[in-house]
Motif scaffolding. Structure first.
Motif, PDB file in Angstrom:
ATOM      1  N   GLY A 132       8.568   7.674   0.744  1.00  0.00           N
ATOM      2  CA  GLY A 132       8.049   8.015  -0.577  1.00  0.00           C
ATOM      3  C   GLY A 132       9.006   8.805  -1.434  1.00  0.00           C
ATOM      4  N   SER A 133      10.038   9.422  -0.838  1.00  0.00           N
ATOM      5  CA  SER A 133      11.013  10.181  -1.620  1.00  0.00           C
ATOM      6  C   SER A 133      11.844   9.285  -2.526  1.00  0.00           C
ATOM      7  CB  SER A 133      11.944  10.965  -0.696  1.00  0.00           C
ATOM      8  OG  SER A 133      12.730  10.087   0.100  1.00  0.00           O
ATOM      9  N   VAL A 134      11.914   7.999  -2.202  1.00  0.00           N
ATOM     10  CA  VAL A 134      12.707   7.061  -3.003  1.00  0.00           C
ATOM     11  C   VAL A 134      12.043   6.804  -4.352  1.00  0.00           C
ATOM     12  CG1 VAL A 134      13.623   4.715  -3.125  1.00  0.00           C
ATOM     13  CG2 VAL A 134      13.697   5.968  -0.966  1.00  0.00           C
ATOM     14  N   ALA A 135      10.724   6.653  -4.351  1.00  0.00           N
ATOM     15  CA  ALA A 135       9.969   6.389  -5.580  1.00  0.00           C
ATOM     16  C   ALA A 135       8.525   6.818  -5.363  1.00  0.00           C
ATOM     17  CB  ALA A 135      10.029   4.912  -5.948  1.00  0.00           C
ATOM     18  N   PRO A 136       7.905   7.485  -6.338  1.00  0.00           N
ATOM     19  CA  PRO A 136       6.517   7.927  -6.166  1.00  0.00           C
ATOM     20  C   PRO A 136       5.514   6.779  -6.165  1.00  0.00           C
ATOM     21  CG  PRO A 136       7.277   8.421  -8.383  1.00  0.00           C
ATOM     22  CD  PRO A 136       8.473   7.947  -7.616  1.00  0.00           C
ATOM     23  N   GLN A 137       5.849   5.693  -6.863  1.00  0.00           N
ATOM     24  CA  GLN A 137       4.951   4.546  -6.903  1.00  0.00           C
ATOM     25  C   GLN A 137       5.772   3.263  -7.019  1.00  0.00           C
ATOM     26  OE1 GLN A 137       2.444   5.363 -10.256  1.00  0.00           O
ATOM     27  NE2 GLN A 137       4.037   5.022 -11.774  1.00  0.00           N
ATOM     28  N   ILE A 138       5.121   2.137  -6.747  1.00  0.00           N
ATOM     29  CA  ILE A 138       5.785   0.838  -6.728  1.00  0.00           C
ATOM     30  C   ILE A 138       5.112  -0.088  -7.726  1.00  0.00           C
ATOM     31  CG2 ILE A 138       6.261  -1.228  -5.342  1.00  0.00           C
ATOM     32  CD1 ILE A 138       7.991   1.109  -4.548  1.00  0.00           C
ATOM     33  N   LYS A 185      18.065   7.992   6.530  1.00  0.00           N
ATOM     34  CA  LYS A 185      17.116   6.950   6.915  1.00  0.00           C
ATOM     35  C   LYS A 185      16.010   6.907   5.866  1.00  0.00           C
ATOM     36  CE  LYS A 185      17.518   7.294  11.975  1.00  0.00           C
ATOM     37  NZ  LYS A 185      16.770   7.627  13.214  1.00  0.00           N
ATOM     38  N   VAL A 186      15.964   5.861   5.075  1.00  0.00           N
ATOM     39  CA  VAL A 186      14.949   5.772   4.020  1.00  0.00           C
ATOM     40  C   VAL A 186      13.980   4.612   4.241  1.00  0.00           C
ATOM     41  CG1 VAL A 186      16.379   6.880   2.263  1.00  0.00           C
ATOM     42  CG2 VAL A 186      16.505   4.402   2.571  1.00  0.00           C
ATOM     43  N   GLU A 187      14.267   3.786   5.225  1.00  0.00           N
ATOM     44  CA  GLU A 187      13.432   2.603   5.452  1.00  0.00           C
ATOM     45  C   GLU A 187      13.259   2.376   6.948  1.00  0.00           C
ATOM     46  OE1 GLU A 187      13.676  -1.919   3.770  1.00  0.00           O
ATOM     47  OE2 GLU A 187      15.152  -1.335   5.286  1.00  0.00           O
ATOM     48  N   TYR A 188      12.050   1.985   7.315  1.00  0.00           N
ATOM     49  CA  TYR A 188      11.767   1.561   8.688  1.00  0.00           C
ATOM     50  C   TYR A 188      10.980   0.270   8.605  1.00  0.00           C
ATOM     51  CZ  TYR A 188       9.374   1.178  13.185  1.00  0.00           C
ATOM     52  OH  TYR A 188       8.880   0.705  14.378  1.00  0.00           O
ATOM     53  N   ASP A 218       0.836  -1.198   0.000  1.00  0.00           N
ATOM     54  CA  ASP A 218       0.000   0.000   0.000  1.00  0.00           C
ATOM     55  C   ASP A 218       0.871   1.247   0.000  1.00  0.00           C
ATOM     56  OD1 ASP A 218      -2.826  -1.158   0.511  1.00  0.00           O
ATOM     57  OD2 ASP A 218      -1.631  -2.057   2.120  1.00  0.00           O
ATOM     58  N   THR A 219       0.387   2.291  -0.627  1.00  0.00           N
ATOM     59  CA  THR A 219       1.018   3.600  -0.563  1.00  0.00           C
ATOM     60  C   THR A 219       0.070   4.518   0.187  1.00  0.00           C
ATOM     61  OG1 THR A 219       2.191   3.260  -2.656  1.00  0.00           O
ATOM     62  CG2 THR A 219       1.914   5.532  -1.911  1.00  0.00           C
ATOM     63  N   LEU A 220       0.524   5.092   1.311  1.00  0.00           N
ATOM     64  CA  LEU A 220      -0.360   5.863   2.163  1.00  0.00           C
ATOM     65  C   LEU A 220       0.426   6.833   3.041  1.00  0.00           C
ATOM     66  CD1 LEU A 220      -1.638   3.455   4.972  1.00  0.00           C
ATOM     67  CD2 LEU A 220       0.151   2.855   3.370  1.00  0.00           C
ATOM     68  N   ALA A 221      -0.280   7.757   3.652  1.00  0.00           N
ATOM     69  CA  ALA A 221       0.350   8.700   4.563  1.00  0.00           C
ATOM     70  C   ALA A 221       0.948   7.945   5.746  1.00  0.00           C
ATOM     71  CB  ALA A 221      -0.676   9.722   5.043  1.00  0.00           C
ATOM     72  N   GLY A 246      13.126   9.570   6.677  1.00  0.00           N
ATOM     73  CA  GLY A 246      12.864  10.096   5.353  1.00  0.00           C
ATOM     74  C   GLY A 246      12.273  11.502   5.375  1.00  0.00           C
ATOM     75  N   ASN A 247      12.032  12.037   4.170  1.00  0.00           N
ATOM     76  CA  ASN A 247      11.543  13.406   4.025  1.00  0.00           C
ATOM     77  C   ASN A 247      10.090  13.502   3.576  1.00  0.00           C
ATOM     78  OD1 ASN A 247      14.158  14.447   4.600  1.00  0.00           O
ATOM     79  ND2 ASN A 247      14.779  14.033   2.482  1.00  0.00           N
ATOM     80  N   ALA A 248       9.567  12.436   3.008  1.00  0.00           N
ATOM     81  CA  ALA A 248       8.208  12.482   2.459  1.00  0.00           C
ATOM     82  C   ALA A 248       7.162  12.272   3.553  1.00  0.00           C
ATOM     83  CB  ALA A 248       8.045  11.417   1.384  1.00  0.00           C
ATOM     84  N   GLU A 249       5.961  12.773   3.306  1.00  0.00           N
ATOM     85  CA  GLU A 249       4.858  12.590   4.245  1.00  0.00           C
ATOM     86  C   GLU A 249       4.143  11.260   4.020  1.00  0.00           C
ATOM     87  OE1 GLU A 249       2.287  15.938   3.974  1.00  0.00           O
ATOM     88  OE2 GLU A 249       3.744  17.344   4.850  1.00  0.00           O
ATOM     89  N   PHE A 250       4.473  10.584   2.934  1.00  0.00           N
ATOM     90  CA  PHE A 250       3.854   9.291   2.658  1.00  0.00           C
ATOM     91  C   PHE A 250       4.949   8.225   2.485  1.00  0.00           C
ATOM     92  CE2 PHE A 250       5.002  10.742  -1.526  1.00  0.00           C
ATOM     93  CZ  PHE A 250       5.240   9.603  -2.275  1.00  0.00           C
ATOM     94  N   GLY A 251       4.527   6.990   2.482  1.00  0.00           N
ATOM     95  CA  GLY A 251       5.471   5.894   2.306  1.00  0.00           C
ATOM     96  C   GLY A 251       4.794   4.696   1.657  1.00  0.00           C
TER      97      GLY A 251
END
Length: 241
Positions: free
Chosen positions: A152-158, A221-224, A112-115, A124-129
């Motif tokens: 979400g800064s790594v890629a806009p969609q998967i 930090k790009v992943e949790y 899922d892609t969500l806030a 990370g820097n994005a408000e979503f992941g």
């Protein structure tokens, strides 16, 4: 000549069979089941044990050689050559069978892609992941529930069609992202309510709980991730070198 464990090697996900064999052997080397100087069985015998063609087995051995874990001597055999610095696909995977090693695999539960929810720590820097929920196996034994959040800064969609058994391999090949180090925090936590069979621990049961931060090359930090594992079937192992 040392013996090797055979396993039911299958072409799960997008991880080729030859890589599965190489990764199983790499984890047995890391666990000390195969030690430096050990000579592996003849290639045809190993291929028969794994149920693969000799050419596939040789690709596995070539992979181990590239990682610096194997010394292939013409006319003499293949000898374990343990090194402390290698980039195994599952080098960050800490769950092992009680006697060490075991081939990891996974079954995706949801993507899922969500806030980012309020209970996530800062990363990370994005408000979503992108949230990945998976059931993890070790040698096909249900071992852990895993929830991974990728910033979400790594890629806009998967593209879910290309997700591999190894998330880090997927990151590298499809997102251009390398996780270069990780920090783990171990505690106890109740199994979440999205638990699925055949994982044996029921929702609400206290389980060993591992939180992890993954860092990119630039130390962001790009992943949790957070995992709940069944300590009756696997152990968390971190080796200091």
């Amino acid at each position: 000549m040392t013996s090797v464990r055979s396993a039911n090697i299958k072409n799960h996900g997008n991880l080729p069979v030859y890589l599965q064999i190489a990764e199983q052997l790499a984890r047995e080397i890391s666990a000390g089941i195969l030690v430096e100087g050990d000579c592996l069985p003849p290639e045809r015998e190993m291929a028969l044990r794994y149920g693969v063609a000799v050419r596939t087995l040789r690709k596995s051995l070539a992979r181990l050689t590239d990682l610096g874990l194997l010394d292939r001597r013409q006319g003499s055999g293949n000898f374990i050559r343990k090194t402390e610095n290698y980039n195994s696909i599952y080098s960050f995977f800490r769950l092992e069978k009680p006697n060490g090693g075991g081939l990891p695999s996974a079954r995706m539960i949801s993507v899922d892609t969500l806030a980012k929810p309020a209970d996530l720590p800062d990363f990370g820097n994005a408000e979503f992941g992108h949230r990945f929920r998976r059931l993890r196996f070790v040698d096909e034994i249900p071992a852990a529930l895993e929830e991974i959040w990728l910033d979400g800064s790594v890629a806009p969609q998967i593209n879910t069609a290309v997700i591999s058994q190894s998330m880090y391999k997927f990151y590298q090949e499809h997102l251009g992202l390398w996780i270069t180090r990780a920090e783990d925090w171990v505690s106890m936590s109740p199994v979440p309510n999205w638990q699925v069979p055949p994982f044996k621990l029921t929702a609400g049961t206290q389980a060993v709980y591992v939180e992890r931060f993954g860092f990119a090359k630039d130390d962001r930090k790009v992943e949790y991730s957070r995992s709940w594992f069944d300590s009756a079937v696997v152990s968390y192992v971190a080796r200091l070198k």
